[in-house]
Design a protein around this motif. Structure first.
Motif, PDB file in Angstrom:
ATOM      1  N   PRO A  70       0.844  -1.212   0.000  1.00 16.49           N
ATOM      2  CA  PRO A  70       0.000   0.000   0.000  1.00 16.49           C
ATOM      3  C   PRO A  70       0.871   1.250   0.000  1.00 16.49           C
ATOM      4  O   PRO A  70       2.028   1.209   0.415  1.00 16.49           O
ATOM      5  CB  PRO A  70      -0.793  -0.113   1.299  1.00 16.49           C
ATOM      6  CG  PRO A  70      -0.718  -1.545   1.692  1.00 16.49           C
ATOM      7  CD  PRO A  70       0.593  -2.043   1.163  1.00 16.49           C
ATOM      8  N   LYS A  71       0.313   2.356  -0.450  1.00 17.01           N
ATOM      9  CA  LYS A  71       1.057   3.613  -0.492  1.00 17.01           C
ATOM     10  C   LYS A  71       1.687   3.945   0.853  1.00 17.01           C
ATOM     11  O   LYS A  71       2.827   4.378   0.922  1.00 17.01           O
ATOM     12  CB  LYS A  71       0.141   4.773  -0.904  1.00 17.01           C
ATOM     13  CG  LYS A  71      -0.319   4.720  -2.325  1.00 17.01           C
ATOM     14  CD  LYS A  71      -1.210   5.919  -2.602  1.00 17.01           C
ATOM     15  CE  LYS A  71      -2.019   5.705  -3.848  1.00 17.01           C
ATOM     16  NZ  LYS A  71      -2.986   6.772  -4.057  1.00 17.01           N
ATOM     17  N   SER A  72       0.929   3.757   1.903  1.00 12.69           N
ATOM     18  CA  SER A  72       1.437   4.080   3.235  1.00 12.69           C
ATOM     19  C   SER A  72       1.643   2.797   4.028  1.00 12.69           C
ATOM     20  O   SER A  72       1.090   2.630   5.092  1.00 12.69           O
ATOM     21  CB  SER A  72       0.481   5.025   3.966  1.00 12.69           C
ATOM     22  OG  SER A  72      -0.769   4.413   4.107  1.00 12.69           O
ATOM     23  N   SER A  73       2.467   1.895   3.476  1.00 17.29           N
ATOM     24  CA  SER A  73       2.644   0.600   4.123  1.00 17.29           C
ATOM     25  C   SER A  73       3.530   0.678   5.360  1.00 17.29           C
ATOM     26  O   SER A  73       3.553  -0.247   6.158  1.00 17.29           O
ATOM     27  CB  SER A  73       3.230  -0.410   3.142  1.00 17.29           C
ATOM     28  OG  SER A  73       4.508  -0.013   2.721  1.00 17.29           O
TER      29      SER A  73
ATOM     30  N   ASN B 130      -4.632   1.273  10.016  1.00 20.28           N
ATOM     31  CA  ASN B 130      -4.089   1.704   8.731  1.00 20.28           C
ATOM     32  C   ASN B 130      -5.222   1.930   7.729  1.00 20.28           C
ATOM     33  O   ASN B 130      -5.844   0.977   7.261  1.00 20.28           O
ATOM     34  CB  ASN B 130      -3.101   0.649   8.225  1.00 20.28           C
ATOM     35  CG  ASN B 130      -2.379   1.101   6.986  1.00 20.28           C
ATOM     36  OD1 ASN B 130      -3.009   1.406   5.984  1.00 20.28           O
ATOM     37  ND2 ASN B 130      -1.068   1.148   7.055  1.00 20.28           N
ATOM     38  N   ASP B 131      -5.461   3.196   7.389  1.00 22.68           N
ATOM     39  CA  ASP B 131      -6.560   3.561   6.494  1.00 22.68           C
ATOM     40  C   ASP B 131      -6.390   2.947   5.104  1.00 22.68           C
ATOM     41  O   ASP B 131      -7.352   2.490   4.504  1.00 22.68           O
ATOM     42  CB  ASP B 131      -6.661   5.083   6.398  1.00 22.68           C
ATOM     43  CG  ASP B 131      -7.882   5.518   5.608  1.00 22.68           C
ATOM     44  OD1 ASP B 131      -8.995   5.098   5.973  1.00 22.68           O
ATOM     45  OD2 ASP B 131      -7.720   6.269   4.621  1.00 22.68           O
ATOM     46  N   GLU B 132      -5.159   2.925   4.588  1.00 23.25           N
ATOM     47  CA  GLU B 132      -4.922   2.342   3.272  1.00 23.25           C
ATOM     48  C   GLU B 132      -5.270   0.860   3.245  1.00 23.25           C
ATOM     49  O   GLU B 132      -5.746   0.345   2.253  1.00 23.25           O
ATOM     50  CB  GLU B 132      -3.464   2.542   2.838  1.00 23.25           C
ATOM     51  CG  GLU B 132      -3.148   3.936   2.370  1.00 23.25           C
ATOM     52  CD  GLU B 132      -3.957   4.339   1.135  1.00 23.25           C
ATOM     53  OE1 GLU B 132      -4.074   3.533   0.185  1.00 23.25           O
ATOM     54  OE2 GLU B 132      -4.475   5.465   1.119  1.00 23.25           O
TER      55      GLU B 132
ATOM     56  N   LYS C 215      -9.014   0.547   2.898  1.00 25.67           N
ATOM     57  CA  LYS C 215      -9.411   0.884   1.529  1.00 25.67           C
ATOM     58  C   LYS C 215      -9.054  -0.244   0.574  1.00 25.67           C
ATOM     59  O   LYS C 215      -9.816  -0.557  -0.340  1.00 25.67           O
ATOM     60  CB  LYS C 215      -8.747   2.185   1.092  1.00 25.67           C
ATOM     61  CG  LYS C 215      -9.312   3.392   1.788  1.00 25.67           C
ATOM     62  CD  LYS C 215      -8.573   4.649   1.390  1.00 25.67           C
ATOM     63  CE  LYS C 215      -9.093   5.842   2.164  1.00 25.67           C
ATOM     64  NZ  LYS C 215      -8.280   7.042   1.923  1.00 25.67           N
TER      65      LYS C 215
END
Length: 94
Positions: A56-59, A69-71, A74
């Motif tokens: 994920p983008k913000s892994s 973790n919002d990502e 999603k």
């Protein structure tokens, strides 16, 4: 289809995959585990399971506190929506 991060979550995913291998070996070829970090991907791949690495983008920190973790949330939504919209018959394990 299931997904995991490394550490203890990776060990749980490995346990699931090993159970599939032992109890329903015909299902193993259909099992796909989406690994959200290198640790999980390495662990599952080293045991011969299909692992798709998708960071994920913000892994950063996803493995430490994946519940926050919002990502990750999603990603789960997008995966299930994609499977449904494609009309794929999938068993999703979270």
């Amino acid at each position: 289809v299931t997904w995991t991060t490394g550490g203890e979550f990776g060990k749980m995913a490995l346990n699931l995959a090993l159970s599939v291998r032992r109890n329903v070996p015909d299902l193993e070829k259909s099992l796909c585990i989406i690994s959200l970090d290198d640790d999980a991907h390495g662990l599952l791949s080293s045991h011969g399971f299909t692992s798709v690495l998708l960071r994920p983008k913000s892994s950063e920190g996803a493995g430490k506190d994946p519940w926050q973790n919002d990502e990750l949330w999603k990603f789960k939504y997008r995966l299930m929506a994609s499977l449904a919209s494609l009309g794929l018959g999938a068993f999703v394990v979270d």
